[in-house]
Design an enzyme around this catalytic site. Structure first.
Site, PDB file in Angstrom:
ATOM      1  N   ASP A  29      -7.564   6.056  13.329  1.00  0.00           N
ATOM      2  CA  ASP A  29      -6.857   4.996  14.066  1.00  0.00           C
ATOM      3  C   ASP A  29      -6.378   5.573  15.395  1.00  0.00           C
ATOM      4  OD1 ASP A  29      -3.529   3.536  13.634  1.00  0.00           O
ATOM      5  OD2 ASP A  29      -5.170   3.006  15.002  1.00  0.00           O
ATOM      6  N   ASN A  31      -4.972   3.632  17.993  1.00  0.00           N
ATOM      7  CA  ASN A  31      -3.929   2.864  18.705  1.00  0.00           C
ATOM      8  C   ASN A  31      -2.728   2.557  17.819  1.00  0.00           C
ATOM      9  OD1 ASN A  31      -5.195   1.091  17.013  1.00  0.00           O
ATOM     10  ND2 ASN A  31      -5.260  -0.598  18.486  1.00  0.00           N
ATOM     11  N   ASP A  33      -2.152   1.127  14.916  1.00  0.00           N
ATOM     12  CA  ASP A  33      -1.903  -0.110  14.143  1.00  0.00           C
ATOM     13  C   ASP A  33      -2.232   0.099  12.669  1.00  0.00           C
ATOM     14  OD1 ASP A  33      -4.983  -1.960  15.015  1.00  0.00           O
ATOM     15  OD2 ASP A  33      -4.629   0.009  14.102  1.00  0.00           O
ATOM     16  N   ASP A  37     -10.599   2.540  14.080  1.00  0.00           N
ATOM     17  CA  ASP A  37     -11.228   1.766  15.152  1.00  0.00           C
ATOM     18  C   ASP A  37     -12.287   2.598  15.877  1.00  0.00           C
ATOM     19  OD1 ASP A  37      -7.979   2.229  16.262  1.00  0.00           O
ATOM     20  OD2 ASP A  37      -9.668   3.441  16.990  1.00  0.00           O
ATOM     21  N   ASP A 106     -24.646  -2.210  10.535  1.00  0.00           N
ATOM     22  CA  ASP A 106     -24.738  -2.859   9.222  1.00  0.00           C
ATOM     23  C   ASP A 106     -25.008  -4.353   9.439  1.00  0.00           C
ATOM     24  OD1 ASP A 106     -22.916  -1.992   6.252  1.00  0.00           O
ATOM     25  OD2 ASP A 106     -24.321  -3.650   6.521  1.00  0.00           O
ATOM     26  N   ASP A 208     -27.484  -5.460   4.531  1.00  0.00           N
ATOM     27  CA  ASP A 208     -26.628  -5.798   3.401  1.00  0.00           C
ATOM     28  C   ASP A 208     -27.322  -6.793   2.462  1.00  0.00           C
ATOM     29  OD1 ASP A 208     -23.864  -5.582   2.369  1.00  0.00           O
ATOM     30  OD2 ASP A 208     -23.881  -7.741   2.650  1.00  0.00           O
ATOM     31  N   GLU A 253     -30.290  -2.364   1.556  1.00  0.00           N
ATOM     32  CA  GLU A 253     -29.386  -2.109   0.436  1.00  0.00           C
ATOM     33  C   GLU A 253     -30.101  -2.737  -0.764  1.00  0.00           C
ATOM     34  OE1 GLU A 253     -25.979  -4.515  -0.181  1.00  0.00           O
ATOM     35  OE2 GLU A 253     -24.961  -2.949  -1.305  1.00  0.00           O
ATOM     36  N   HIS A 328     -18.987   3.106   0.378  1.00  0.00           N
ATOM     37  CA  HIS A 328     -17.774   2.275   0.421  1.00  0.00           C
ATOM     38  C   HIS A 328     -17.680   1.316  -0.764  1.00  0.00           C
ATOM     39  CE1 HIS A 328     -20.941  -0.205   1.796  1.00  0.00           C
ATOM     40  NE2 HIS A 328     -20.164  -1.251   1.728  1.00  0.00           N
ATOM     41  N   ASP A 329     -18.785   1.213  -1.529  1.00  0.00           N
ATOM     42  CA  ASP A 329     -18.761   0.344  -2.724  1.00  0.00           C
ATOM     43  C   ASP A 329     -18.532   1.132  -4.000  1.00  0.00           C
ATOM     44  OD1 ASP A 329     -21.393  -1.816  -1.489  1.00  0.00           O
ATOM     45  OD2 ASP A 329     -19.207  -2.027  -1.397  1.00  0.00           O
TER      46      ASP A 329
HETATM   47  O1  TEU Z   1     -22.706  -4.887  -1.572  1.00  0.00           O
HETATM   48  C1  TEU Z   1     -23.547  -5.652  -2.427  1.00  0.00           C
HETATM   49  C2  TEU Z   1     -23.246  -5.340  -3.823  1.00  0.00           C
HETATM   50  O2  TEU Z   1     -23.978  -5.653  -4.711  1.00  0.00           O
HETATM   51  C3  TEU Z   1     -21.964  -4.632  -4.053  1.00  0.00           C
HETATM   52  O3  TEU Z   1     -21.029  -5.635  -3.670  1.00  0.00           O
HETATM   53  C4  TEU Z   1     -21.766  -4.230  -5.451  1.00  0.00           C
HETATM   54  O4  TEU Z   1     -22.650  -4.847  -6.312  1.00  0.00           O
HETATM   55  C5  TEU Z   1     -20.373  -4.653  -5.784  1.00  0.00           C
HETATM   56  O5  TEU Z   1     -19.578  -3.930  -4.875  1.00  0.00           O
HETATM   57  C6  TEU Z   1     -20.047  -4.345  -7.185  1.00  0.00           C
HETATM   58  O6  TEU Z   1     -19.615  -3.030  -7.215  1.00  0.00           O
HETATM   59  C7  TEU Z   1     -22.758  -5.281  -0.213  1.00  0.00           C
HETATM   60  C8  TEU Z   1     -21.726  -4.454   0.538  1.00  0.00           C
HETATM   61  O7  TEU Z   1     -22.079  -3.074   0.441  1.00  0.00           O
HETATM   62  C9  TEU Z   1     -20.380  -4.725  -0.089  1.00  0.00           C
HETATM   63  O8  TEU Z   1     -19.369  -3.902   0.504  1.00  0.00           O
HETATM   64  C10 TEU Z   1     -20.043  -6.184   0.133  1.00  0.00           C
HETATM   65  O9  TEU Z   1     -18.822  -6.473  -0.535  1.00  0.00           O
HETATM   66  C11 TEU Z   1     -21.156  -7.093  -0.420  1.00  0.00           C
HETATM   67  O10 TEU Z   1     -22.461  -6.661  -0.094  1.00  0.00           O
HETATM   68  C12 TEU Z   1     -21.021  -8.486   0.181  1.00  0.00           C
HETATM   69  O11 TEU Z   1     -21.351  -8.399   1.550  1.00  0.00           O
HETATM   70 CA    CA Z   2      -6.453   1.048  15.182  1.00  0.00          CA
END
Ligand code: TEU
Ligand code: CA
Length: 558
Positions: A29, A31, A33, A37, A106, A208, A253, A328-329
């Site tokens: 971050d 700035n 907040d 960013d 993305d 995605d 993905e 991130h998932d």
């Molecule tokens: O993820 C698709 C997806 O299938 C995942 O959401 C996963 O199955 C789910 O997180 C269960 O664990 C993509 C992106 O990577 C995810 O961050 C988004 O939430 C999702 O699509 C919707 O755009």
């Molecule tokens: Ca920020």
């Protein structure tokens, strides 16, 4: 592909690249907040460059109400206010290119935000010009056929909209209506958006849930959403219209895609996409059919070896693979696949990096895993920000289910475990922000942070840099044929990598116990290329002895 093929035909950059994934909201971050960013990423480009990685994949940075942290886009041609301005973006891209770093954005093409002008128009009336940019089901025809929603409290993907007495489809949140890819006008809008960013000079798109974009609008009963009737026609059209005209990488993905179907997306002959990442590894260690319930037995390494061996085989002749253990998932890979107990955290973090950087596949490496960042394990639902956890909690609450077990399970499996702010140093908020971050920082930041590891030759960060250099110096680690060694060993994942007369063996003790494994009979002498422990790997006759979480790569000497 033989070694001569590699020498003869120049390979695309993305086969030899290491792709570093940054979740912009949590990286830095600039700035104050509390939200990461683009200028924060610019501040850290030297750090990223020193990792030795080749490209950066940024999760969505486009204008969004952030119902799903940017995966709900309301303006595809603008930067989300939280993340900065288009000038910041242009600066980031040019500074990355100055450093020889490529940028992958993305593309969220399966759905938009419900605040996108297209949807605002579409829901106004049944004859609105934008009506068919989305999937609507007229309520007078009754209840639409079952479709599953990942984020709906009732897992129901149809959302009733009274204004036009119709339901709209959304596989994810009600603020993420699915776009209608059967409508050519929508597809061409999306191609123009892709050109807009490619003309700015980006180097690729991670796409995605791209396997979901095609839907059979007769709405037959279906279980698989990743094989719609016109999916590959759409991807081939996208390739013709956009992808083939740019020096870029396209990454699916691959949610729902099986090994048998993978080449339908990435066989170069099909002129669709370049890479795909699968989810089969991510099911290991969870109870099948349940929502992210960890298996009390933990991770079955034999299954793990079988899955990653099967996926290597897919691309033996054509196409090219990818490999990841966190993003991130997912929860932090150290907590999920390693052992984040301080006694084993460092060794197992390094072992997992060794796994990722020694396969015949492009590694996708998630920011923070180079430090051995681990799960935060929230106790309260109020600490969560992820719509998936929050809505699943609400579903179980409404069903009067077992919320305590759910919260315990989320400590291992929740996506927010992988989204806590990057741990830069031991300053407040781990140096991520000067004010309260949007998501709590893992309290272990005082002992797990980049500054502490920067000049420590024994740190996970230093080891990651060594591994990156090793992979770059040894084409065998990139292109060598993969062969599993001892498929039945319950603790060690070992495999060879062979390119012409160079043969390496990767030995990974995926356990907290000392163990041993016999080397293949063809091994007489060997040299050690890298070892994650100070302790040498002990050998007696044909056996080698591995300490807990010891990772070693050897070169077989004649
Ligand atoms: O993820 C698709 C997806 O299938 C995942 O959401 C996963 O199955 C789910 O997180 C269960 O664990 C993509 C992106 O990577 C995810 O961050 C988004 O939430 C999702 O699509 C919707 O755009
Ligand atoms: Ca920020």
């Amino acid at each position: 592909m033989t070694a001569t093929d590699i020498r003869k035909t120049p390979q695309p950059w993305w086969k030899e690249a290491i792709i570093y994934q940054i979740y912009p909201r949590s990286f830095k971050d600039s700035n104050g907040d509390g939200i990461g960013d683009l200028r924060g990423i610019i501040e850290k480009l030297d750090y990223i460059q020193r990792l030795g990685v080749d490209a950066v994949w940024l999760n969505p940075i486009f204008t969004s109400p952030n119902d799903d942290n940017g995966y709900d886009i309301s303006d595809y041609r603008n930067i989300m206010d939280d993340f900065g301005t288009m000038d910041d973006f242009d600066e980031l891209l040019s500074q990355m290119h100055d450093r020889g770093l490529r940028l992958i954005l993305d593309l969220v093409a399966n759905h938009s935000s419900d605040e996108h002008p297209w949807f605002i128009e579409s829901r106004k009336s049944r004859d609105n010009p934008y009506r068919d940019y989305y999937h609507w089901f007229p309520a007078e025809k009754g209840v639409p056929p079952k479709r599953f929603s990942f984020f709906d409290v009732k897992n129901d993907a149809w959302k009733y909209d009274a204004h036009t007495n119709s339901y709209y489809l959304r596989y994810f949140s009600e603020k993420q209506p699915d776009l209608n890819w059967e409508n050519s006008a929508l597809r061409h809008e999306m191609y123009n958006i892709m050109r807009f960013w490619l003309d700015k000079g980006i180097d690729g798109f991670r796409m995605d849930v791209i396997p979901f974009i095609s839907k059979d609008t007769n709405w037959p009963p279906v279980q698989v959403y990743s094989e719609g009737p016109s999916l590959h026609a759409h991807l081939q059209e996208m390739h013709r219209e956009v992808l083939q005209h740019y020096n870029m990488v396209s990454i699916a993905e691959g949610v729902g895609v099986t090994p048998e179907k993978a080449l339908n997306f990435v066989d170069p002959e099909r002129k669709e996409l370049d890479l795909l990442y699968h989810f089969e590894g991510m099911d290991i260690g969870y109870i099948p059919g349940a929502y992210k319930v960890p298996d009390p037995e933990g991770v079955d390494l034999l299954k793990f070896k079988q899955v990653y061996t099967a996926w290597d085989k897919v691309f033996e002749q054509r196409g090219w693979g990818t490999i990841y253990l966190g993003n991130h998932d997912q929860p932090r890979m150290l907590s999920r696949w390693g052992n984040d107990d301080p006694a084993f955290a460092k060794a197992s973090a390094k072992l997992l990096m060794t796994f990722l950087l020694s396969h015949r596949a492009t590694p996708f490496f998630y920011a923070g895993d180079e430090l051995g960042m681990s799960n935060i394990r929230f106790d309260s639902i109020n600490d969560y920000r992820d719509i998936e956890t929050i809505n699943q909690y609400e579903r179980i609450r409404q069903e009067v289910g077992d919320l305590k077990t759910f919260m315990d399970n989320q400590k291992l499996t929740a996506r927010d475990n992988g989204r806590t702010p990057f741990q830069w140093n031991s300053d407040p908020n781990a140096g991520f922000s000067t004010s309260n971050p949007w998501l709590k920082v893992n309290p272990n930041y005082k002992t797990v942070n980049a500054e502490l590891q920067e000049n420590d030759p024994d740190s996970p960060l230093s080891f990651f840099r060594k591994l990156v250099a090793l992979r770059r110096e040894n084409k065998t680690l990139i292109y060598g044929i993969y062969e599993l060694v001892d498929a039945t060993h319950p603790e060690v994942y070992a495999y060879s990598r062979t390119l012409e007369n160079d043969r390496l063996i990767v030995l990974l003790n995926f356990s907290s116990n000392r163990t041993s494994i016999s080397l293949p009979s063809y091994v007489n002498e060997y040299s050690v290329l890298i070892n994650n422990l100070k302790q040498h790997m002990r050998r007696d006759s044909g056996n080698v002895h591995l300490e807990a979480w010891q990772a070693v790569i050897i070169r077989v000497e004649d």
